[in-house]
Design a protein around this motif. Structure first.
Motif, PDB file in Angstrom:
ATOM      1  N   LEU A   1     -64.936   1.618  19.057  1.00  0.00           N
ATOM      2  CA  LEU A   1     -65.153   1.422  17.508  1.00  0.00           C
ATOM      3  C   LEU A   1     -66.072   2.389  16.710  1.00  0.00           C
ATOM      4  CD1 LEU A   1     -64.762  -1.043  15.277  1.00  0.00           C
ATOM      5  CD2 LEU A   1     -66.877  -1.694  15.943  1.00  0.00           C
ATOM      6  N   MET A   2     -65.399   2.731  15.675  1.00  0.00           N
ATOM      7  CA  MET A   2     -66.191   3.605  14.749  1.00  0.00           C
ATOM      8  C   MET A   2     -65.973   3.435  13.252  1.00  0.00           C
ATOM      9  SD  MET A   2     -64.787   7.481  16.334  1.00  0.00           S
ATOM     10  CE  MET A   2     -63.334   6.935  16.443  1.00  0.00           C
ATOM     11  N   PRO A   3     -67.196   3.458  12.483  1.00  0.00           N
ATOM     12  CA  PRO A   3     -66.970   3.078  10.974  1.00  0.00           C
ATOM     13  C   PRO A   3     -66.232   4.285  10.417  1.00  0.00           C
ATOM     14  CG  PRO A   3     -69.375   3.767  11.556  1.00  0.00           C
ATOM     15  CD  PRO A   3     -68.560   3.599  13.009  1.00  0.00           C
ATOM     16  N   GLY A   4     -65.550   4.060   9.384  1.00  0.00           N
ATOM     17  CA  GLY A   4     -64.443   5.096   8.824  1.00  0.00           C
ATOM     18  C   GLY A   4     -65.360   6.352   8.403  1.00  0.00           C
ATOM     19  N   PHE A   5     -66.471   5.961   7.715  1.00  0.00           N
ATOM     20  CA  PHE A   5     -67.212   7.143   7.067  1.00  0.00           C
ATOM     21  C   PHE A   5     -67.911   8.084   8.266  1.00  0.00           C
ATOM     22  CE2 PHE A   5     -70.619   4.024   7.606  1.00  0.00           C
ATOM     23  CZ  PHE A   5     -71.550   4.627   8.040  1.00  0.00           C
ATOM     24  N   SER A   6     -68.086   7.581   9.406  1.00  0.00           N
ATOM     25  CA  SER A   6     -68.435   8.579  10.561  1.00  0.00           C
ATOM     26  C   SER A   6     -67.428   9.656  10.836  1.00  0.00           C
ATOM     27  CB  SER A   6     -68.693   7.620  11.732  1.00  0.00           C
ATOM     28  OG  SER A   6     -67.451   7.444  12.370  1.00  0.00           O
ATOM     29  N   LEU A   7     -66.302   9.555  10.628  1.00  0.00           N
ATOM     30  CA  LEU A   7     -65.323  10.662  10.459  1.00  0.00           C
ATOM     31  C   LEU A   7     -65.436  11.525   9.322  1.00  0.00           C
ATOM     32  CD1 LEU A   7     -62.047   8.449  11.382  1.00  0.00           C
ATOM     33  CD2 LEU A   7     -63.818   9.177  13.011  1.00  0.00           C
ATOM     34  N   ASP A   8     -65.919  11.205   8.380  1.00  0.00           N
ATOM     35  CA  ASP A   8     -66.142  12.100   7.321  1.00  0.00           C
ATOM     36  C   ASP A   8     -67.439  12.799   7.534  1.00  0.00           C
ATOM     37  OD1 ASP A   8     -64.055  11.147   5.715  1.00  0.00           O
ATOM     38  OD2 ASP A   8     -65.305   9.653   4.854  1.00  0.00           O
ATOM     39  N   TRP A   9     -68.456  12.298   8.049  1.00  0.00           N
ATOM     40  CA  TRP A   9     -69.623  12.789   8.570  1.00  0.00           C
ATOM     41  C   TRP A   9     -69.592  14.018   9.532  1.00  0.00           C
ATOM     42  CZ3 TRP A   9     -74.514   9.261   8.879  1.00  0.00           C
ATOM     43  CH2 TRP A   9     -74.868   8.868   7.750  1.00  0.00           C
TER      44      TRP A   9
ATOM     45  N   HIS B   1     -70.569  17.845   9.181  1.00  0.00           N
ATOM     46  CA  HIS B   1     -71.554  18.335  10.090  1.00  0.00           C
ATOM     47  C   HIS B   1     -70.905  19.302  11.254  1.00  0.00           C
ATOM     48  CE1 HIS B   1     -74.562  16.828   7.353  1.00  0.00           C
ATOM     49  NE2 HIS B   1     -73.933  15.565   7.666  1.00  0.00           N
ATOM     50  N   VAL B   2     -69.739  18.932  12.035  1.00  0.00           N
ATOM     51  CA  VAL B   2     -69.610  19.357  13.330  1.00  0.00           C
ATOM     52  C   VAL B   2     -68.443  20.207  13.395  1.00  0.00           C
ATOM     53  CG1 VAL B   2     -68.787  18.797  15.586  1.00  0.00           C
ATOM     54  CG2 VAL B   2     -70.609  17.312  14.084  1.00  0.00           C
ATOM     55  N   GLU B   3     -68.602  21.654  13.440  1.00  0.00           N
ATOM     56  CA  GLU B   3     -67.501  22.591  13.520  1.00  0.00           C
ATOM     57  C   GLU B   3     -66.270  22.130  14.384  1.00  0.00           C
ATOM     58  OE1 GLU B   3     -66.538  27.377  14.480  1.00  0.00           O
ATOM     59  OE2 GLU B   3     -68.551  26.534  14.629  1.00  0.00           O
ATOM     60  N   GLY B   4     -64.959  22.034  13.979  1.00  0.00           N
ATOM     61  CA  GLY B   4     -63.812  21.533  14.593  1.00  0.00           C
ATOM     62  C   GLY B   4     -63.350  20.280  14.590  1.00  0.00           C
ATOM     63  N   ALA B   5     -64.279  19.461  13.672  1.00  0.00           N
ATOM     64  CA  ALA B   5     -64.084  18.118  13.752  1.00  0.00           C
ATOM     65  C   ALA B   5     -63.366  17.893  12.427  1.00  0.00           C
ATOM     66  CB  ALA B   5     -65.199  17.165  13.744  1.00  0.00           C
TER      67      ALA B   5
ATOM     68  N   GLU C   1     -51.501  16.793  24.867  1.00  0.00           N
ATOM     69  CA  GLU C   1     -52.726  16.635  25.268  1.00  0.00           C
ATOM     70  C   GLU C   1     -53.647  17.209  24.431  1.00  0.00           C
ATOM     71  OE1 GLU C   1     -55.674  15.953  27.765  1.00  0.00           O
ATOM     72  OE2 GLU C   1     -53.925  14.934  27.645  1.00  0.00           O
ATOM     73  N   GLU C   2     -53.389  18.643  23.769  1.00  0.00           N
ATOM     74  CA  GLU C   2     -54.298  19.075  22.915  1.00  0.00           C
ATOM     75  C   GLU C   2     -54.931  17.936  21.603  1.00  0.00           C
ATOM     76  OE1 GLU C   2     -54.903  23.062  19.949  1.00  0.00           O
ATOM     77  OE2 GLU C   2     -53.238  22.709  21.115  1.00  0.00           O
ATOM     78  N   GLN C   3     -53.858  17.501  21.031  1.00  0.00           N
ATOM     79  CA  GLN C   3     -54.289  16.565  20.027  1.00  0.00           C
ATOM     80  C   GLN C   3     -54.896  15.369  20.571  1.00  0.00           C
ATOM     81  OE1 GLN C   3     -50.569  15.441  18.245  1.00  0.00           O
ATOM     82  NE2 GLN C   3     -50.035  17.573  17.392  1.00  0.00           N
ATOM     83  N   ARG C   4     -54.553  14.803  21.645  1.00  0.00           N
ATOM     84  CA  ARG C   4     -55.371  13.651  22.282  1.00  0.00           C
ATOM     85  C   ARG C   4     -56.955  14.146  22.636  1.00  0.00           C
ATOM     86  NH1 ARG C   4     -57.014  13.350  27.199  1.00  0.00           N
ATOM     87  NH2 ARG C   4     -57.980  11.458  28.144  1.00  0.00           N
ATOM     88  N   ALA C   5     -57.208  15.298  22.988  1.00  0.00           N
ATOM     89  CA  ALA C   5     -58.345  15.755  23.340  1.00  0.00           C
ATOM     90  C   ALA C   5     -59.219  16.010  21.863  1.00  0.00           C
ATOM     91  CB  ALA C   5     -58.442  17.226  23.904  1.00  0.00           C
ATOM     92  N   GLN C   6     -58.586  16.380  20.827  1.00  0.00           N
ATOM     93  CA  GLN C   6     -59.076  16.611  19.590  1.00  0.00           C
ATOM     94  C   GLN C   6     -59.694  14.919  19.242  1.00  0.00           C
ATOM     95  OE1 GLN C   6     -59.917  19.200  17.917  1.00  0.00           O
ATOM     96  NE2 GLN C   6     -60.672  17.923  16.127  1.00  0.00           N
ATOM     97  N   LEU C   7     -58.798  14.052  19.484  1.00  0.00           N
ATOM     98  CA  LEU C   7     -59.314  12.820  18.796  1.00  0.00           C
ATOM     99  C   LEU C   7     -60.599  12.418  19.554  1.00  0.00           C
ATOM    100  CD1 LEU C   7     -56.074  10.746  18.513  1.00  0.00           C
ATOM    101  CD2 LEU C   7     -57.409  11.588  16.680  1.00  0.00           C
ATOM    102  N   TRP C   8     -60.573  12.799  21.100  1.00  0.00           N
ATOM    103  CA  TRP C   8     -61.954  12.392  21.728  1.00  0.00           C
ATOM    104  C   TRP C   8     -62.988  13.408  21.313  1.00  0.00           C
ATOM    105  CZ3 TRP C   8     -62.955   7.800  23.835  1.00  0.00           C
ATOM    106  CH2 TRP C   8     -62.111   7.101  24.432  1.00  0.00           C
ATOM    107  N   PHE C   9     -62.660  14.371  21.080  1.00  0.00           N
ATOM    108  CA  PHE C   9     -63.684  15.493  20.384  1.00  0.00           C
ATOM    109  C   PHE C   9     -64.198  14.805  19.153  1.00  0.00           C
ATOM    110  CE2 PHE C   9     -64.900  18.786  17.309  1.00  0.00           C
ATOM    111  CZ  PHE C   9     -66.063  19.484  17.921  1.00  0.00           C
ATOM    112  N   LEU C  10     -63.546  14.176  18.254  1.00  0.00           N
ATOM    113  CA  LEU C  10     -64.034  13.369  17.184  1.00  0.00           C
ATOM    114  C   LEU C  10     -64.948  12.369  17.371  1.00  0.00           C
ATOM    115  CD1 LEU C  10     -63.703  13.499  13.927  1.00  0.00           C
ATOM    116  CD2 LEU C  10     -61.803  11.954  14.243  1.00  0.00           C
TER     117      LEU C  10
END
Length: 481
Positions: free
Chosen positions: A262-270, A274-278, A329-338
């Motif tokens: 679970l993640m609050p939606g605004f955490s994706l904006d943050w 703040h995080v390069e590549g996210a 797999e790259e897109q899946r990894a990107q979601l987990w990086f997020l």
């Protein structure tokens, strides 16, 4: 007049310990010690006699035997990634730090028996890779897996993102090798799935945070390696839909659901800020999102079919309003990086007050709402940032300082906020520590959430194993009321 106890060690005992370890196993240079004398959050700073780095269980045994006879206090340490100060020495300079990093061998992989025997200093990520090379899965997975050591994971009963399907660290162990405070070695490295021969001693050391002995090796459970993984980042219509969607996902996947974060939606904006590549993948910032993943043991697309069918049903019911399904797999990894990036994003946003609580899964939405109300009542403008493993009821209930509030003012209310949040969890028969342990940070809070019977039993076990009180003193077990 109170008599002062001199805890300075016998120089001869320290000399014997150095001789046992040799030059590769002893560190006393101030610069080399510095990173190991502060906890991962920078809250606790300590000093020590030196750092022992044993290379074998025999060396651990000999060092502890000398320390026991000489009355030298011991602080066991793994990768020093803990979050509650459990692996940091005090500021007296009289404690001996024992770091297990040199004991890092994979002793055995038994693929047919689905087990792996590893030493305590093995990095978690290295264990995962070794299992994968044998076409097996070791499912313990957490943010610090590139540097945390399995001994520390077991001593703190670590959790992570796959607890929903595979359980905590405690559930992934068949046997242990442990050195007791007086130097005796318990060799319990059994690979048995059934062993009904009395007390199961390993469970006393799993989660004990180094207060009863030092774990030197373990037999770990392995599992079939998933051949495919189907993930989705979904936006929910409400917080309550997280629990509804979780229930449907477990049923639709025949309990092959591995993660449900679970993640609050605004955490994706943050994270994007703040995080390069996210990158925030949705065009709209939704109130609540979930990153979920189903694992399949066949390369037949069945995991993806189950996930897509589940989401179609949830869309029709109005519980899911948007979704991102990775096509590679790259897109899946990107979601987990997020997912990992939201942690760093909060760090960049300012000071935080953090909690690691657990409540029954069905009560997670109520907990978040009540904790938010309690925190905001104490400090208007505070920014709740709850996220985590809702699939097993574990929420990292973090709070960011109000915009423009001085850090000192924010932290001045820390204890009151801790108490308020913990009170909400305890009112739901929850826990104040889901996966981070107790350490120093939450030691005295146990006085509020455990009965006298529980605390007396814990102290009795501590006294039985460690009558001199030398193993990681001041951690985990509070003094009597």
């Amino acid at each position: 007049m109170t008599q002062m106890i001199d805890k300075r060690p016998d120089p001869e005992a320290l000399s014997r310990i150095k001789d046992i370890l040799g030059p590769k196993g002893w560190v006393d240079d101030a610069d080399d010690l510095a990173p190991w004398l502060v906890d991962s959050r920078g809250v606790y700073h300590g000093r020590c006699l030196g750092m022992a780095r044993p290379g074998s269980v025999e060396e651990v045994s000999q060092v502890l035997a000398v320390a026991y006879d000489a009355g030298i206090e011991i602080v066991p340490q793994g990768g020093n990634t803990g979050r509650v100060g459990g692996a940091t020495p005090d500021d007296t300079g009289h404690q001996l730090l024992i770091n297990m990093g040199r004991m890092n061998k994979v002793r055995d992989i038994d693929a047919a028996n689905y087990t792996m025997t590893v030493e305590a200093g093995c990095i978690l990520q290295d264990i995962q890779r070794a299992a994968e090379n044998a076409d097996r899965l070791f499912p313990l997975s957490l943010g610090a897996e590139g540097s945390c050591q399995i001994g520390g994971n077991l001593a703190s009963n670590a959790g992570g993102i796959n607890v929903l399907r595979y359980g905590n660290a405690r559930d992934l162990v068949l046997g242990l090798e442990v050195v007791l405070p007086d130097g005796r070695i318990w060799t319990g490295l059994r690979r048995l799935r059934k062993d009904n021969t009395g007390y199961d001693l390993k469970h006393l050391f799993l989660g004990s945070e180094g207060t009863l002995g030092i774990i030197t090796a373990a037999v770990l459970k392995l599992f079939p390696l998933p051949k495919e993984r189907a993930a989705a980042l979904v936006a929910l219509d409400s917080l309550d839909s997280a629990v509804t969607l979780l229930e449907k996902a477990r049923t639709a996947s025949a309990d092959a659901l591995m993660s449900f974060e679970l993640m609050p939606g605004f955490s994706l904006d943050w994270a994007e800020k703040h995080v390069e590549g996210a990158k925030q993948p949705f065009e709209t910032t939704y109130d609540w999102t979930v990153l979920m993943e189903i694992g399949g043991t066949k390369m037949d697309g069945s995991a993806g079919v189950a996930l897509e069918g589940l989401l179609e049903e949830a869309f029709e019911a109005g519980q899911v309003v948007d979704a991102i399904l990775p096509q590679s797999e790259e897109q899946r990894a990107q979601l987990w990086f997020l997912r990992e990036a939201i942690v760093e994003a909060q760090n960049r946003e300012g000071a935080q007050i953090k909690h690691d609580v657990a409540v029954p899964v069905s009560l997670v939405p109520d907990f978040i709402r009540q904790a938010n109300a309690a925190a905001i009542a104490l400090m208007p403008g505070i920014r709740p940032y709850p996220f985590g493993h809702v699939g097993d009821g574990n929420i990292h209930y973090n709070l960011s300082q109000p915009v423009d509030m001085p850090v000192e003012t924010f932290f001045a209310e820390q204890e009151a906020i801790h108490r308020a949040v913990h009170d909400v969890a305890l009112s739901m028969n929850g826990s104040i520590s889901a996966e981070h342990g107790i350490g120093r940070t939450k030691r005295d809070e146990l006085l509020r959430c455990k009965s006298d019977v529980e605390l007396d039993t814990m102290r009795a076990l501590k006294n039985l194993f460690d009558p001199k009180g030398l193993m990681n003193p001041g951690k985990t077990i509070p003094a009597p009321r």
